[in-house]
Design an enzyme around this catalytic site. Structure first.
Site, PDB file in Angstrom:
ATOM      1  N   GLU A  82       0.839  -1.192   0.000  1.00  0.00           N
ATOM      2  CA  GLU A  82       0.000   0.000   0.000  1.00  0.00           C
ATOM      3  C   GLU A  82       0.881   1.252   0.000  1.00  0.00           C
ATOM      4  O   GLU A  82       1.777   1.396   0.827  1.00  0.00           O
ATOM      5  CB  GLU A  82      -0.915  -0.014   1.229  1.00  0.00           C
ATOM      6  CG  GLU A  82      -1.882  -1.193   1.227  1.00  0.00           C
ATOM      7  CD  GLU A  82      -2.463  -1.491   2.598  1.00  0.00           C
ATOM      8  OE1 GLU A  82      -2.190  -0.725   3.541  1.00  0.00           O
ATOM      9  OE2 GLU A  82      -3.186  -2.495   2.731  1.00  0.00           O
TER      10      GLU A  82
ATOM     11  N   GLU B 203      -4.786  -6.706   2.951  1.00  0.00           N
ATOM     12  CA  GLU B 203      -3.546  -7.432   3.215  1.00  0.00           C
ATOM     13  C   GLU B 203      -3.703  -8.921   2.966  1.00  0.00           C
ATOM     14  O   GLU B 203      -2.771  -9.580   2.475  1.00  0.00           O
ATOM     15  CB  GLU B 203      -3.091  -7.173   4.657  1.00  0.00           C
ATOM     16  CG  GLU B 203      -2.494  -5.805   4.910  1.00  0.00           C
ATOM     17  CD  GLU B 203      -3.540  -4.720   5.133  1.00  0.00           C
ATOM     18  OE1 GLU B 203      -3.157  -3.559   5.331  1.00  0.00           O
ATOM     19  OE2 GLU B 203      -4.754  -5.054   5.108  1.00  0.00           O
TER      20      GLU B 203
ATOM     21  N   PHE C 121       2.248  -1.234   8.503  1.00  0.00           N
ATOM     22  CA  PHE C 121       2.566  -1.268   9.930  1.00  0.00           C
ATOM     23  C   PHE C 121       2.449  -2.710  10.383  1.00  0.00           C
ATOM     24  O   PHE C 121       1.499  -3.409  10.015  1.00  0.00           O
ATOM     25  CB  PHE C 121       1.584  -0.422  10.745  1.00  0.00           C
ATOM     26  CG  PHE C 121       1.683   1.061  10.533  1.00  0.00           C
ATOM     27  CD1 PHE C 121       2.354   1.867  11.442  1.00  0.00           C
ATOM     28  CD2 PHE C 121       1.084   1.657   9.437  1.00  0.00           C
ATOM     29  CE1 PHE C 121       2.429   3.238  11.256  1.00  0.00           C
ATOM     30  CE2 PHE C 121       1.151   3.018   9.238  1.00  0.00           C
ATOM     31  CZ  PHE C 121       1.828   3.814  10.146  1.00  0.00           C
TER      32      PHE C 121
ATOM     33  N   ASP D 178       1.421  -3.774  13.016  1.00  0.00           N
ATOM     34  CA  ASP D 178       0.161  -3.918  13.739  1.00  0.00           C
ATOM     35  C   ASP D 178      -0.944  -4.488  12.850  1.00  0.00           C
ATOM     36  O   ASP D 178      -1.919  -5.055  13.345  1.00  0.00           O
ATOM     37  CB  ASP D 178      -0.294  -2.559  14.270  1.00  0.00           C
ATOM     38  CG  ASP D 178       0.830  -1.769  14.896  1.00  0.00           C
ATOM     39  OD1 ASP D 178       0.828  -1.592  16.113  1.00  0.00           O
ATOM     40  OD2 ASP D 178       1.725  -1.309  14.149  1.00  0.00           O
ATOM     41  N   PHE D 179      -0.818  -4.326  11.529  1.00  0.00           N
ATOM     42  CA  PHE D 179      -1.864  -4.764  10.604  1.00  0.00           C
ATOM     43  C   PHE D 179      -1.772  -6.251  10.264  1.00  0.00           C
ATOM     44  O   PHE D 179      -2.601  -6.761   9.510  1.00  0.00           O
ATOM     45  CB  PHE D 179      -1.798  -3.967   9.299  1.00  0.00           C
ATOM     46  CG  PHE D 179      -1.935  -2.473   9.445  1.00  0.00           C
ATOM     47  CD1 PHE D 179      -2.356  -1.899  10.635  1.00  0.00           C
ATOM     48  CD2 PHE D 179      -1.650  -1.636   8.387  1.00  0.00           C
ATOM     49  CE1 PHE D 179      -2.488  -0.517  10.765  1.00  0.00           C
ATOM     50  CE2 PHE D 179      -1.783  -0.260   8.511  1.00  0.00           C
ATOM     51  CZ  PHE D 179      -2.200   0.301   9.694  1.00  0.00           C
TER      52      PHE D 179
ATOM     53  N   HIS E  41      -0.666   1.428  15.908  1.00  0.00           N
ATOM     54  CA  HIS E  41       0.350   1.765  14.912  1.00  0.00           C
ATOM     55  C   HIS E  41       1.748   1.889  15.518  1.00  0.00           C
ATOM     56  O   HIS E  41       2.643   2.461  14.881  1.00  0.00           O
ATOM     57  CB  HIS E  41       0.016   3.096  14.214  1.00  0.00           C
ATOM     58  CG  HIS E  41      -1.206   3.069  13.362  1.00  0.00           C
ATOM     59  ND1 HIS E  41      -2.472   3.069  13.897  1.00  0.00           N
ATOM     60  CD2 HIS E  41      -1.357   3.054  12.017  1.00  0.00           C
ATOM     61  CE1 HIS E  41      -3.365   3.059  12.919  1.00  0.00           C
ATOM     62  NE2 HIS E  41      -2.713   3.039  11.765  1.00  0.00           N
TER      63      HIS E  41
END
Length: 337
Positions: free
Chosen positions: A34, A65, A88, A90-91, A134
């Site tokens: 992205e 994702e 990130f 976190d994703f 994040h």
């Protein structure tokens, strides 16, 4: 480790150089994620690559994702060498099945009839007030799940050599770069990550930690941003006659136990510093491996990590939970006789 020559580069520049070289040398290498094409990556992870390689090989993807990590796994199994960026770390939860059940396990599940030569890049770390979704580090999560090599560079020199090695590896590699170390204008880096970097390509083998500072009194084991915070603490303590050895692990999988054990045998004291969560993480793993291998070598041990709380948005609270150089200095002092 130092590089010959005086050409200085930021960590993001060094990473991009390695990627560009591998893309020129191998048409099967491509990058997807992205905001990696027209924008160049929000942390400059692909800056300038689009102008040379075009949208066919530097691909912006929809915000899914699961879809594009799955596509990367399939492409790798068919002989390509994709680099897929999760913006990130976190994703990773939204595509976890693709990562730990497909990317990490398909070579095993196929009886080695397929390999998955792909690199999953992702940004880690806090210190800039981007809150709980994040700002995590989470490399311990990936290291805990078998089938992936896990790379965490702390300098431009290391970032380039480790990226070359990651792209050429026939197994899946998770390459985790700390946002604060990239050298981007809106997030100033400490002085240490910008280093001399050779223009030619070179590799740094996985599983070889680097002694960033030699010392005789205490061993500090860490990685990423906290290499630089440990070096800052070591410089302060030198004035008080405390000689600190700082080991940068560089990779978690494989983990260089040999270098850590050699240092602990010399110093007898160990401090492990981590920006990931404390429980079930790197600090406990490193200490337990030392104790299992050398139960009588340790005279004192301390560990520093993020407490088991979400990363706060408020700057003072975030600074409170992420260890800084003063925290490292205090932990080192506790190990001294």
């Amino acid at each position: 480790m130092s590089a010959e020559g005086e050409r200085q580069a930021t960590m993001s520049t060094a990473m991009v150089e390695a990627i560009a070289t591998e893309m020129r040398d191998n048409d099967e290498v491509f990058y997807m994620g992205e905001d990696v094409a027209d924008y160049g990556g929000i942390f400059d992870s692909t800056d300038g690559l689009l102008s040379e390689f075009g949208h066919d090989r530097i691909m912006d993807v929809p915000i899914s994702e699961t879809a594009y990590i799955g596509a990367a796994v399939g492409a790798a199994q068919e002989g390509m060498r994709p680099i897929a960026e999760v913006m990130f770390v976190d994703f990773f939860g939204v595509c976890m099945d693709q990562i730990y059940n497909q990317m990490a396990k398909n070579t095993y599940m196929s009886g080695a009839n397929v390999s998955v030569p792909m690199v999953l890049t992702t940004a880690v770390g806090g210190t800039y007030s981007d809150a709980a979704q994040h700002s995590q580090t989470l490399y311990g999560t990936f290291a805990h799940l078998p089938g992936m090599k896990v790379v965490v560079p702390s300098t431009a020199y290391d970032a380039k050599g480790l990226m070359h090695n990651a792209i050429r590896d026939d197994d899946p590699v998770v390459y985790m770069f700390h946002k604060r170390l990239m050298g981007i204008g809106w997030m100033p880096a400490p002085d240490g990550p910008k280093t001399a970097v050779p223009e030619e390509s070179y590799t740094i083998p996985f599983g070889q930690a680097d002694v960033k500072r030699e010392g005789a009194d205490v061993t500090v084991v860490t990685l990423g941003l906290h290499v630089h915070r440990a070096l800052e603490a070591a410089a302060k303590l030198a004035d008080d006659g405390i000689d600190v050895e700082v080991i940068d692990l560089r990779t978690l999988v494989p983990l260089d136990e040999t270098t850590v054990l050699e240092s602990v045998r010399k110093t007898g004291r160990l401090v492990v510093v981590d920006e990931d969560y404390r429980s079930f993480g790197l600090t406990g793993e490193v200490i337990s491996r030392v104790v299992e291998a050398e139960p009588n070598a340790l005279e004192a041990v301390e560990r520093l990590a993020v407490p088991d709380v979400p990363l706060p948005y408020a700057r003072p609270l975030e600074n409170r939970v992420i260890p800084d150089s003063d925290d490292i200095e205090d932990a080192i002092r506790k190990t001294q006789p």
